[in-house]
Scaffold this motif. Structure first.
Motif, PDB file in Angstrom:
ATOM      1  N   MET A   1     -10.417  -8.351  -5.010  1.00  0.00           N
ATOM      2  CA  MET A   1     -10.040  -6.940  -5.168  1.00  0.00           C
ATOM      3  C   MET A   1     -10.393  -6.422  -6.567  1.00  0.00           C
ATOM      4  O   MET A   1     -10.328  -7.160  -7.547  1.00  0.00           O
ATOM      5  CB  MET A   1      -8.530  -6.786  -4.979  1.00  0.00           C
ATOM      6  CG  MET A   1      -8.067  -6.924  -3.540  1.00  0.00           C
ATOM      7  SD  MET A   1      -8.730  -5.631  -2.477  1.00  0.00           S
ATOM      8  CE  MET A   1      -8.145  -4.148  -3.299  1.00  0.00           C
ATOM      9  N   ALA A   2     -10.680  -5.118  -6.622  1.00  0.00           N
ATOM     10  CA  ALA A   2     -11.014  -4.505  -7.907  1.00  0.00           C
ATOM     11  C   ALA A   2     -10.647  -3.030  -7.918  1.00  0.00           C
ATOM     12  O   ALA A   2     -10.446  -2.421  -6.860  1.00  0.00           O
ATOM     13  CB  ALA A   2     -12.510  -4.648  -8.182  1.00  0.00           C
ATOM     14  N   MET A   3     -10.551  -2.504  -9.146  1.00  0.00           N
ATOM     15  CA  MET A   3     -10.392  -1.059  -9.348  1.00  0.00           C
ATOM     16  C   MET A   3     -11.540  -0.613 -10.254  1.00  0.00           C
ATOM     17  O   MET A   3     -11.841  -1.289 -11.238  1.00  0.00           O
ATOM     18  CB  MET A   3      -9.101  -0.752 -10.121  1.00  0.00           C
ATOM     19  CG  MET A   3      -7.832  -1.157  -9.435  1.00  0.00           C
ATOM     20  SD  MET A   3      -6.395  -0.543 -10.341  1.00  0.00           S
ATOM     21  CE  MET A   3      -6.413  -1.540 -11.810  1.00  0.00           C
ATOM     22  N   GLU A   4     -12.132   0.512  -9.913  1.00  0.00           N
ATOM     23  CA  GLU A   4     -13.196   1.054 -10.769  1.00  0.00           C
ATOM     24  C   GLU A   4     -12.621   2.215 -11.567  1.00  0.00           C
ATOM     25  O   GLU A   4     -12.075   3.163 -10.998  1.00  0.00           O
ATOM     26  CB  GLU A   4     -14.389   1.504  -9.902  1.00  0.00           C
ATOM     27  CG  GLU A   4     -15.459   2.172 -10.734  1.00  0.00           C
ATOM     28  CD  GLU A   4     -16.863   2.119 -10.155  1.00  0.00           C
ATOM     29  OE1 GLU A   4     -17.071   1.525  -9.090  1.00  0.00           O
ATOM     30  OE2 GLU A   4     -17.768   2.691 -10.813  1.00  0.00           O
ATOM     31  N   LEU A   5     -12.739   2.144 -12.889  1.00  0.00           N
ATOM     32  CA  LEU A   5     -12.157   3.176 -13.761  1.00  0.00           C
ATOM     33  C   LEU A   5     -13.218   4.207 -14.170  1.00  0.00           C
ATOM     34  O   LEU A   5     -14.333   3.838 -14.556  1.00  0.00           O
ATOM     35  CB  LEU A   5     -11.541   2.549 -15.016  1.00  0.00           C
ATOM     36  CG  LEU A   5     -10.479   1.455 -14.811  1.00  0.00           C
ATOM     37  CD1 LEU A   5      -9.716   1.212 -16.112  1.00  0.00           C
ATOM     38  CD2 LEU A   5      -9.491   1.771 -13.699  1.00  0.00           C
ATOM     39  N   VAL A   6     -12.833   5.479 -14.066  1.00  0.00           N
ATOM     40  CA  VAL A   6     -13.761   6.580 -14.367  1.00  0.00           C
ATOM     41  C   VAL A   6     -13.078   7.575 -15.307  1.00  0.00           C
ATOM     42  O   VAL A   6     -11.844   7.618 -15.380  1.00  0.00           O
ATOM     43  CB  VAL A   6     -14.197   7.303 -13.066  1.00  0.00           C
ATOM     44  CG1 VAL A   6     -15.088   6.415 -12.217  1.00  0.00           C
ATOM     45  CG2 VAL A   6     -12.988   7.757 -12.244  1.00  0.00           C
ATOM     46  N   THR A   7     -13.892   8.364 -15.997  1.00  0.00           N
ATOM     47  CA  THR A   7     -13.294   9.352 -16.907  1.00  0.00           C
ATOM     48  C   THR A   7     -12.588  10.436 -16.091  1.00  0.00           C
ATOM     49  O   THR A   7     -11.562  10.955 -16.498  1.00  0.00           O
ATOM     50  CB  THR A   7     -14.362   9.996 -17.823  1.00  0.00           C
ATOM     51  OG1 THR A   7     -15.387  10.516 -16.977  1.00  0.00           O
ATOM     52  CG2 THR A   7     -14.956   8.986 -18.785  1.00  0.00           C
TER      53      THR A   7
ATOM     54  N   THR B   1     -21.824  -3.072 -13.371  1.00  0.00           N
ATOM     55  CA  THR B   1     -23.020  -2.745 -14.149  1.00  0.00           C
ATOM     56  C   THR B   1     -22.652  -1.902 -15.367  1.00  0.00           C
ATOM     57  O   THR B   1     -23.275  -1.991 -16.408  1.00  0.00           O
ATOM     58  CB  THR B   1     -24.022  -1.986 -13.242  1.00  0.00           C
ATOM     59  OG1 THR B   1     -24.318  -2.837 -12.124  1.00  0.00           O
ATOM     60  CG2 THR B   1     -25.305  -1.638 -13.960  1.00  0.00           C
ATOM     61  N   TYR B   2     -21.602  -1.067 -15.213  1.00  0.00           N
ATOM     62  CA  TYR B   2     -21.206  -0.188 -16.320  1.00  0.00           C
ATOM     63  C   TYR B   2     -19.960  -0.717 -17.046  1.00  0.00           C
ATOM     64  O   TYR B   2     -19.361  -0.008 -17.853  1.00  0.00           O
ATOM     65  CB  TYR B   2     -20.957   1.240 -15.783  1.00  0.00           C
ATOM     66  CG  TYR B   2     -22.021   1.668 -14.802  1.00  0.00           C
ATOM     67  CD1 TYR B   2     -23.333   1.882 -15.237  1.00  0.00           C
ATOM     68  CD2 TYR B   2     -21.746   1.791 -13.442  1.00  0.00           C
ATOM     69  CE1 TYR B   2     -24.336   2.221 -14.338  1.00  0.00           C
ATOM     70  CE2 TYR B   2     -22.745   2.140 -12.538  1.00  0.00           C
ATOM     71  CZ  TYR B   2     -24.029   2.350 -12.993  1.00  0.00           C
ATOM     72  OH  TYR B   2     -25.010   2.678 -12.108  1.00  0.00           O
ATOM     73  N   GLY B   3     -19.552  -1.930 -16.714  1.00  0.00           N
ATOM     74  CA  GLY B   3     -18.420  -2.568 -17.408  1.00  0.00           C
ATOM     75  C   GLY B   3     -17.096  -1.860 -17.194  1.00  0.00           C
ATOM     76  O   GLY B   3     -16.174  -1.994 -17.996  1.00  0.00           O
ATOM     77  N   ASN B   4     -16.960  -1.133 -16.074  1.00  0.00           N
ATOM     78  CA  ASN B   4     -15.761  -0.312 -15.876  1.00  0.00           C
ATOM     79  C   ASN B   4     -14.952  -0.725 -14.646  1.00  0.00           C
ATOM     80  O   ASN B   4     -14.224   0.090 -14.088  1.00  0.00           O
ATOM     81  CB  ASN B   4     -16.171   1.166 -15.732  1.00  0.00           C
ATOM     82  CG  ASN B   4     -16.985   1.408 -14.467  1.00  0.00           C
ATOM     83  OD1 ASN B   4     -17.802   0.574 -14.092  1.00  0.00           O
ATOM     84  ND2 ASN B   4     -16.748   2.521 -13.810  1.00  0.00           N
TER      85      ASN B   4
ATOM     86  N   ASP C   1     -15.691   4.530 -17.056  1.00  0.00           N
ATOM     87  CA  ASP C   1     -14.866   4.496 -18.267  1.00  0.00           C
ATOM     88  C   ASP C   1     -14.714   3.049 -18.758  1.00  0.00           C
ATOM     89  O   ASP C   1     -13.698   2.392 -18.539  1.00  0.00           O
ATOM     90  CB  ASP C   1     -13.491   5.131 -17.993  1.00  0.00           C
ATOM     91  CG  ASP C   1     -12.810   5.550 -19.298  1.00  0.00           C
ATOM     92  OD1 ASP C   1     -13.207   5.029 -20.361  1.00  0.00           O
ATOM     93  OD2 ASP C   1     -11.900   6.397 -19.251  1.00  0.00           O
ATOM     94  N   LYS C   2     -15.759   2.610 -19.425  1.00  0.00           N
ATOM     95  CA  LYS C   2     -15.770   1.230 -19.938  1.00  0.00           C
ATOM     96  C   LYS C   2     -14.731   1.067 -21.035  1.00  0.00           C
ATOM     97  O   LYS C   2     -14.067   0.032 -21.139  1.00  0.00           O
ATOM     98  CB  LYS C   2     -17.167   0.899 -20.467  1.00  0.00           C
ATOM     99  CG  LYS C   2     -17.274  -0.518 -20.987  1.00  0.00           C
ATOM    100  CD  LYS C   2     -18.667  -0.862 -21.438  1.00  0.00           C
ATOM    101  CE  LYS C   2     -18.665  -2.266 -22.022  1.00  0.00           C
ATOM    102  NZ  LYS C   2     -19.966  -2.723 -22.415  1.00  0.00           N
TER     103      LYS C   2
ATOM    104  N   ARG D   1      -9.715  -1.447 -22.979  1.00  0.00           N
ATOM    105  CA  ARG D   1      -8.341  -1.315 -23.504  1.00  0.00           C
ATOM    106  C   ARG D   1      -7.319  -1.882 -22.518  1.00  0.00           C
ATOM    107  O   ARG D   1      -6.328  -2.493 -22.913  1.00  0.00           O
ATOM    108  CB  ARG D   1      -8.039   0.156 -23.831  1.00  0.00           C
ATOM    109  CG  ARG D   1      -8.731   0.604 -25.114  1.00  0.00           C
ATOM    110  CD  ARG D   1      -8.284   1.968 -25.589  1.00  0.00           C
ATOM    111  NE  ARG D   1      -8.826   3.036 -24.774  1.00  0.00           N
ATOM    112  CZ  ARG D   1      -8.093   3.971 -24.167  1.00  0.00           C
ATOM    113  NH1 ARG D   1      -6.774   3.967 -24.275  1.00  0.00           N
ATOM    114  NH2 ARG D   1      -8.659   4.915 -23.443  1.00  0.00           N
ATOM    115  N   LEU D   2      -7.582  -1.717 -21.227  1.00  0.00           N
ATOM    116  CA  LEU D   2      -6.665  -2.260 -20.215  1.00  0.00           C
ATOM    117  C   LEU D   2      -6.626  -3.794 -20.302  1.00  0.00           C
ATOM    118  O   LEU D   2      -5.553  -4.409 -20.283  1.00  0.00           O
ATOM    119  CB  LEU D   2      -7.102  -1.812 -18.812  1.00  0.00           C
ATOM    120  CG  LEU D   2      -6.317  -2.432 -17.657  1.00  0.00           C
ATOM    121  CD1 LEU D   2      -4.839  -2.058 -17.725  1.00  0.00           C
ATOM    122  CD2 LEU D   2      -6.892  -1.987 -16.300  1.00  0.00           C
ATOM    123  N   LEU D   3      -7.796  -4.411 -20.422  1.00  0.00           N
ATOM    124  CA  LEU D   3      -7.845  -5.874 -20.509  1.00  0.00           C
ATOM    125  C   LEU D   3      -7.090  -6.358 -21.751  1.00  0.00           C
ATOM    126  O   LEU D   3      -6.353  -7.357 -21.695  1.00  0.00           O
ATOM    127  CB  LEU D   3      -9.299  -6.346 -20.555  1.00  0.00           C
ATOM    128  CG  LEU D   3      -9.933  -6.763 -19.224  1.00  0.00           C
ATOM    129  CD1 LEU D   3      -9.801  -5.725 -18.142  1.00  0.00           C
ATOM    130  CD2 LEU D   3     -11.394  -7.156 -19.393  1.00  0.00           C
TER     131      LEU D   3
END
Ligand SMILES: Cc1ncc(COP(=O)(O)O)c(C=O)c1O
Length: 443
Positions: A373-379, A410-413, A387-388, A393-395
């Motif tokens: 499972m994953a979540m993709e973070l965006v601005t 690919t975008y580290g987000n 939103d890399k 910061r979350l990690l």
């Protein structure tokens, strides 16, 4: 009682001291996602050299689906230690290698005649699968996907999509590698049509190939059924069906790279099983040997038997300790119902992620099969700009609270979960609670 125990800020002084030594002695090009140094790892808990106990949602990048130091794996390794460490399969035969090959042939999809060869790393497995496919078909082209990750050797680096850090400055790359779009619905300009992947059509695939490479010169298509490093994007079933039909029509071998998806991670032994897909070859590594280095190519006997004797293999490939460990892993997979845990963990994680997505606009997508499972973070959800920075910061916020988390994409987000599948529910919930607190702190 909580599993996390923090005696010092993370990293503590002993971790810092080892990291200082590391900086002086170890190539800087080897990444260190966390600044902690490990003293002990059991189940889903890592204890660092300062005595801090952390919950591990990274699982050695997916190598310990059966948990750190699974008792069946330890017992099998201890037993093998008393006999011999290495004799080299190209010189002499030994039972653990053969027994493991028999088992891999049995548990991988398809009832046709199969064979297996063992090597040391995922990249090496991919290299060998491609070698066998080229030899068997007499063709040289290989088709791979955008966002793919297949390793860091020259051929697999060529197959890998992401430039930084995997390709920049490392060319020239191997020739005859062709890349086509991955069915990444969240970022697809067209988006799904009637809820179905817009690329899931044999005629459409023929159109894509028309501008890329002659399909009749292609030895193999290699696909991750759920992208690993590329951001945990699962290929829609209808796309996999169309791709398999296209490959069959053009006598192209289909290689499923199950290095990250395998061994229960997606809630099935192999991700292929979600699609009823029987690939010609399947590559595995990571959780295969529960933490010891081992990788395999399993598949059609006629393909793997085709190359000349000596053309495949290597000195350490399928070393006895790793094969014994892998037999322990397969015992644990069955006895401890690891794939079923993958389903349960996936449901718990998905439910929490979806709840967070209702609250936080920066969570653009929640996705994955089983526990992958994953979540993709965006601005923001309109632009979907990756939103890399917030991901990083979350990690960091999770780590300082005692949770090891990994990113991807690919975008580290993308924040991904590769937690050991043996984790107890209360430990999982504690880890998710930390993740929630970390998310709130960066909101
Ligand atoms: C899908 C996939 N293929 C290949 C590899 C390469 O494996 P290794 O790092 O063992 O060479 C990885 C590693 O992350 C992977 O996830």
């Amino acid at each position: 009682m909580s599993s996390i125990l923090l005696k010092t800020p993370i990293p503590g002084p002993a971790s810092k001291a080892l990291m200082d030594r590391r900086k002086k002695a170890v190539s800087n090009a080897v990444p260190a996602t966390t600044p902690i140094a490990v003293a002990q790892a059991d189940g889903a808990i890592i204890t660092d050299v300062d005595g801090n106990r952390l919950i591990d949602f990274g699982g050695g990048i997916g190598t310990v689906n059966v948990g750190h130091r699974n008792s069946r794996v330890l017992a099998a390794v201890r037993e093998q230690l008393d006999h011999f460490l290495h004799v080299a399969m190209p010189v002499s035969t030994y039972e653990p290698y053969v027994a493991l090959a028999e088992r891999m042939n049995r548990i991988t999809p398809g009832r046709h005649e199969k064979k297996t060869l063992f090597v040391n790393s995922g990249a090496e497995a991919v290299e060998n699968a491609i070698k066998a496919a080229r030899f068997f078909t007499g063709r040289s082209a290989v088709v791979c996907f955008e966002h793919a990750f297949h390793g860091r050797t020259n051929l697999t680096m060529g197959l890998t999509a992401k430039v930084m850090p995997y390709k920049k400055g490392f060319g020239p790359f191997a020739p005859e590698i062709y890349r086509i779009p991955y069915p990444y619905c969240y970022r697809c300009p067209e988006g799904p049509r009637g809820g179905k992947c817009c690329q899931a059509d044999v005629a459409r695939l023929a159109g894509v190939f028309a501008g890329v490479v002659d399909p009749d010169s292609v030895a193999a298509i290699i696909i991750e059924l759920e992208l690993g490093e590329g951001g945990f994007v699962a290929a829609p079933p209808e796309y996999v069906t169309a791709l398999a039909a296209f490959a069959r029509e053009h006598k192209i071998l289909l290689i499923a790279d199950e290095i990250q998806t395998g061994f229960g991670r997606t809630g099935r032994m192999f991700a292929c099983e979600h699609h009823g897909l029987v690939p010609d070859l399947i590559t595995t590594a990571k959780s295969l040997a529960g933490g010891l280095p081992l990788a395999a190519v399993t598949g059609r006997a006629d393909v793997l038997d085709a190359p000349q004797v000596g053309g495949l293999g290597g000195t350490f490939g399928g070393n006895p300790l790793s094969c014994a460990a892998a037999l322990g892993v397969l015992d644990a997979m069955e006895a401890e119902k690891i794939s079923e845990h993958g389903v349960r963990i996936g449901n718990l994680v998905r439910e929490r992620f979806q709840r967070w997505a209702d609250r936080h606009q920066f969570i653009g997508d929640v996705r994955g099969l089983g526990a992958m499972m994953a979540m993709e973070l965006v601005t923001d959800r309109q632009s979907k700009n990756p939103d890399k920075d917030r991901t990083t910061r979350l990690l960091a916020a999770a780590l300082e609270r005692g949770l090891i988390l990994l990113s991807a994409g690919t975008y580290g987000n993308v924040v991904r979960v590769l937690v050991p599948l043996t984790i107890a529910d209360e430990v999982l919930q504690e880890g998710l609670g930390v993740m929630e607190a970390a998310l709130n702190s960066i909101a």
